[in-house]
Every structure is written in structure tokens, then in C-alpha cells.
Design an enzyme around this catalytic site. Structure first.
Site, mmCIF file in Angstrom:
data_model
loop_
_atom_site.group_PDB
_atom_site.id
_atom_site.type_symbol
_atom_site.label_atom_id
_atom_site.label_comp_id
_atom_site.label_asym_id
_atom_site.label_seq_id
_atom_site.Cartn_x
_atom_site.Cartn_y
_atom_site.Cartn_z
ATOM 1 N N ILE A 108 0.836 -1.192 0.000
ATOM 2 C CA ILE A 108 0.000 0.000 0.000
ATOM 3 C C ILE A 108 0.870 1.242 0.000
ATOM 4 O O ILE A 108 1.867 1.301 0.718
ATOM 5 C CB ILE A 108 -0.891 0.016 1.266
ATOM 6 C CG1 ILE A 108 -1.725 -1.258 1.318
ATOM 7 C CG2 ILE A 108 -1.776 1.248 1.296
ATOM 8 C CD1 ILE A 108 -2.227 -1.578 2.691
ATOM 9 N N CYS A 109 0.505 2.221 -0.817
ATOM 10 C CA CYS A 109 1.232 3.491 -0.775
ATOM 11 C C CYS A 109 0.384 4.524 -0.062
ATOM 12 O O CYS A 109 -0.540 5.085 -0.629
ATOM 13 C CB CYS A 109 1.574 3.980 -2.179
ATOM 14 S SG CYS A 109 2.703 5.376 -2.134
ATOM 15 N N LEU A 110 0.663 4.701 1.202
ATOM 16 C CA LEU A 110 -0.066 5.697 1.997
ATOM 17 C C LEU A 110 0.991 6.343 2.881
ATOM 18 O O LEU A 110 1.713 5.647 3.592
ATOM 19 C CB LEU A 110 -1.151 4.989 2.836
ATOM 20 C CG LEU A 110 -2.010 5.858 3.739
ATOM 21 C CD1 LEU A 110 -2.835 6.833 2.915
ATOM 22 C CD2 LEU A 110 -2.937 5.011 4.595
#
Lengths: 182, 263
Positions: A108-110
Site C-alpha cells: 500500500i502506498c499511503l
């Protein structure tokens, strides 16, 4: 030790005046104590559910009630180590889904899960952050580039692709998990 | 459980080349006893966490020179839990020293009375990390390539094995994989030592910084025990990065500290 003794005396008197008693319990690690606190302070919308698997593992179920991902049910795994909250929890998406900010392996890219994590944040911030990814997928900083390009070029097409992926369909030869919420 | 390594000898003056491989605690204790006949040092070569409350109860105060936040939090919460408001002797002051390159700090903690280690946890920054999208799609630094190789490529190739930088063949693999990725994106600067630095998060240790912090810790211990002078209230930071600078301030107890609230 004179100074210390006088400080202790003062503290004793304070305690007597407040009538509060110390709560001695548990032999938990500081990370566990902190996660217990985070769990107690959770304030979640009905679209996010949390299940405790064990002391260090949680299962998150997100069912967005609006946006592109409205009809899906998405599962995440959160792993916490003994250095929480200095180390950020490790979060993975357990479903193979079509999303600009989540890749096919569940990475996940957060920002708050990596570079912007800080110990002032807590479990609640992470869960709300995950929900936010479904309400507002971010195409300008993508992890899954192909889906981001579709979102930028044609919102309607993106919407159709998302719906088809949630239904277990294939896009560009990739088969996605069936995650329709019924 | 620390043992003496060749690379320690430049700054850890109690150790000699012939001591390599031996327990740090035991060698240090021997060295001090030899030099100061009337000082008695009891070494303990083991894990902090293996000792119970009874063990910690025997001390007047605790000075910690630990190398991780996790261990500091453990000793802090153990000493907070030890406090019994009825029993003066149950309160053990904790003096915590730490250094990172040219910077260092000393904290004086009276468990339950002033800010504990956990109260100030929010001010600690963790390891530097890079955005996931940058390392996968848009790497610009050699560090980005190393992160990609170690956290994504490795897991795809070896889902059940952890990357272990103490194994030379793993370091070789990481160096190769990240060099290849760097070449793809025309990035320069991958070296084996950078690979080790990024993955192991190596922090340089400098003898002068360590000496200054060790001295302030001993000084505080002496003042607490003898009541000879005012005690540090309660945090001192030292920076030798850019000329020399020190600053002292008091951390406040945190109202909702998970460890020391309710005491």
C-alpha cells in the site's frame, strides 16, 4: 536521596488528597500497553471493522459506502512489532484488487504508513487512512500505474473497471479477487 | 548479551584486542576492579528482560546506556511498575543516556514523579523511510533502490525467509539486486556499506560524545545519591554537530501516558 524523598512525600500527600489509588497489574510490554490504549480509543465509522487475531495481529474489514469502491469488501492485515509506535505497523491488503495506490501483492502506498509515520499517530489514524484510499484513490502518486492512468484519462472507464474487478473479473489479463459485498 | 568486536576498540577503552569475543560486561567489570581495588562491580551477561522485579529491587538507582528504544521502554515500564507509594525504597531513579554520532542526551526519570520515558516517546523519530510509490515507480536516490530490493524484491523471491544482513550471501544479493535497479534508473552511488547502512540502520558512535554523556549520567547519579547539588530537571541534550551546543528543559508528565498514568 533527600530531594527524591521529599518529592515522594509530596506525591504521597497528593495521592491521599485525591483519594486515587495506583493500579498495578499486568506484565505487558510497553508496546502492548500502548496498543491496548489505541484500541480503547478507537472511534470508527460503521464502514470499518477491526478484529483482533492475537496480540500482534489485527484483521481489518473495510466496506466503503460511497465512491468507486462502494460495493466491495476489503480485508487488510495489520502487524505490530515490539517497537510500536516508534515503528509503524506493517499493513497489507489481503485481496488482489484494482487500485492506483495498492499493488497486486497487497503493498500500500499511503504516506502515514511509511515516510510520514510518527508516534503521535495511532491505530485509528491508520484505519481512517485506509478508508480514505477507497473514497479518494490518488492517481498522482501511484503504485499501480496502469490503473492510475485509467483514472486520470477516463473516470467512467475506471469506475467500470473497478466494478468488474470487484466482481472477480480480469483487466489487462490480470484476474482480480471476487470481493463483492452482499 | 553484547560481546566485544574489533570495531569497538577505537572508542571502548576498557577493552583490548585480546578481549575480542568476550562478554563486554565481564571484561569491563574486571578492568575496573583491577584499577580501583575498593570498587566492586558485579557483571551480568544476559538479557535485561530475563531478570524479574526482585532483581531490580536491589538497586538504589539505574543508569541505562542502551542501544534501542525498545529496551529503554522496557526498563522504564519495569521501574514504573515497581513503584509502591507506601514504600520509599521502591522508587528507583532512572538515568538514561544515549548518543547518535555527534549528538547525545541524558534524561533523569523519577518513575511516577516526573515524566517517564514513555511520556516523551512522541518526540522520538523512527527510522527514515521512503514512500512506497517512490521506491517502486520513481526512484531517485541509491537508498530508494536498496529499499526496493530489500523490502519488495526479496519478499517476492523468498517469501518465507528474512533478509539477514549478518549473512554475507544476503549482503551480496542485496548489493547485486540494488545495483541492477540503480543501473536501470541511471542512479549512481550503490556501495556495500550503503546497503548495510540502509538495512541495518547503522548509527555512528563517537568516543567524545559517548564520554560527555557518560560523564553527565555519572554526575547525575552522584548528585541524586549525595544530595550535594540540584539534580538535572529533567532532560539535557548535547549537540557537537555544528560547534558545541547544549540545552536543558523539563519534559512534562503526559496526562494520558499509557505507562505511568494512574500512579
Amino acid at each position: 536521596m533527600l530531594k527524591l524523598r521529599s518529592l515522594q512525600k509530596k506525591k504521597q500527600e497528593e495521592l491521599q488528597n485525591n483519594g486515587s489509588s495506583s493500579t498495578k497489574d499486568r506484565k505487558l510490554t510497553p508496546a502492548q500497553i500502548r496498543i491496548e490504549k489505541d484500541l480503547k480509543e478507537l472511534d470508527l465509522p460503521p464502514t470499518i471493522k477491526l478484529q483482533k487475531v492475537n496480540d500482534k495481529e489485527f484483521l481489518i474489514i473495510i466496506t466503503p459506502d460511497e465512491g468507486f469502491y462502494q460495493y466491495g469488501i476489503f480485508k487488510f492485515q495489520i502487524l505490530i512489532n515490539n517497537n510500536f509506535p516508534i515503528d509503524c505497523p506493517k499493513v497489507k491488503c489481503l485481496n488482489k484488487i484494482y487500485h492506483p495506490n495498492i499493488d497486486l501483492d497487497g503493498n500500500i502506498c499511503l504516506n502515514i504508513l511509511r515516510e510520514d509515520w510518527s508516534p503521535v499517530l495511532n491505530l485509528n489514524t491508520i484505519l481512517v487512512g485506509l478508508l480514505f484510499l477507497f473514497l479518494e484513490p490518488n492517481a498522482t502518486d501511484p503504485l499501480n500505474k496502469e490503473s492510475a492512468n485509467v483514472l486520470i484519462r477516463d473516470k467512467n472507464l475506471f469506475k467500470r473497471y473497478v466494478l468488474s474487478s470487484i466482481n472477480g473479473g480480469s483487466i489487462d489479463g490480470v484476474r482480480y479477487d471476487y470481493v463483492l459485498n452482499r | 548479551m553484547d560481546t566485544i568486536d574489533l570495531s569497538n576498540l577505537n572508542r571502548q577503552f576498557l577493552f583490548r584486542q585480546s578481549d575480542i569475543g568476550r562478554s563486554k560486561a565481564e571484561v569491563a567489570a574486571q578492568f575496573i576492579s583491577k584499577r580501583f581495588k575498593d570498587v566492586k562491580v558485579t557483571p551480568y551477561f544476559g538479557k535485561l528482560q530475563d531478570k524479574n522485579e526482585e532483581y531490580y529491587k536491589q538497586f538504589t538507582l539505574v543508569i541505562s546506556g542502551l542501544d534501542s528504544i525498545e529496551a529503554r521502554r522496557w526498563i522504564n515500564s519495569t521501574l514504573v511498575n515497581l513503584v509502591d507509594a507506601e514504600d520509599f525504597d521502591s522508587l528507583k531513579p532512572l538515568i538514561d543516556g544515549g548518543t547518535e554520532g555527534f549528538r547525545g542526551q541524558t534524561k533523569v526519570i523519577f518513575p511516577t514523579i516526573n515524566a517517564c520515558y514513555e511520556c516523551s516517546l512522541d518526540t522520538i523519530s523512527g527510522q527514515t523511510t521512503y514512500p512506497m510509490c517512490t521506491i517502486t515507480n520513481n526512484p531517485r536516490l541509491p537508498e530508494h533502490c536498496i529499499e526496493y530490493a530489500s523490502s519488495i524484491e526479496w519478499n517476492q523471491l523468498h517469501p518465507n525467509e528474512k533478509l539477514d544482513m549478518d549473512k554475507p550471501e544476503h549482503v551480496d544479493w542485496l548489493y547485486q539486486a540494488s545495483s541492477q535497479r540503480a543501473q536501470e534508473f541511471k542512479i549512481e552511488g550503490i556501495t556495500r556499506s550503503l546497503c548495510l547502512g540502509v538495512v541495518k540502520n547503522i548509527i555512528p558512535a563517537i568516543a567524545s560524545t559517548n564520554a560527555i554523556i557518560a560523564a553527565t549520567c555519572c554526575n547525575e547519579a552522584f548528585k541524586i545519591v549525595t544530595s550535594s547539588n540540584p539534580i538535572l530537571d529533567n532532560f539535557m541534550m548535547y549537540s557537537g554537530n555544528d560547534s558545541v551546543f547544549t540545552y536543558t528543559f523539563a519534559y512534562e508528565k503526559k496526562d494520558d501516558c499509557p505507562v505511568c498514568v494512574g500512579f
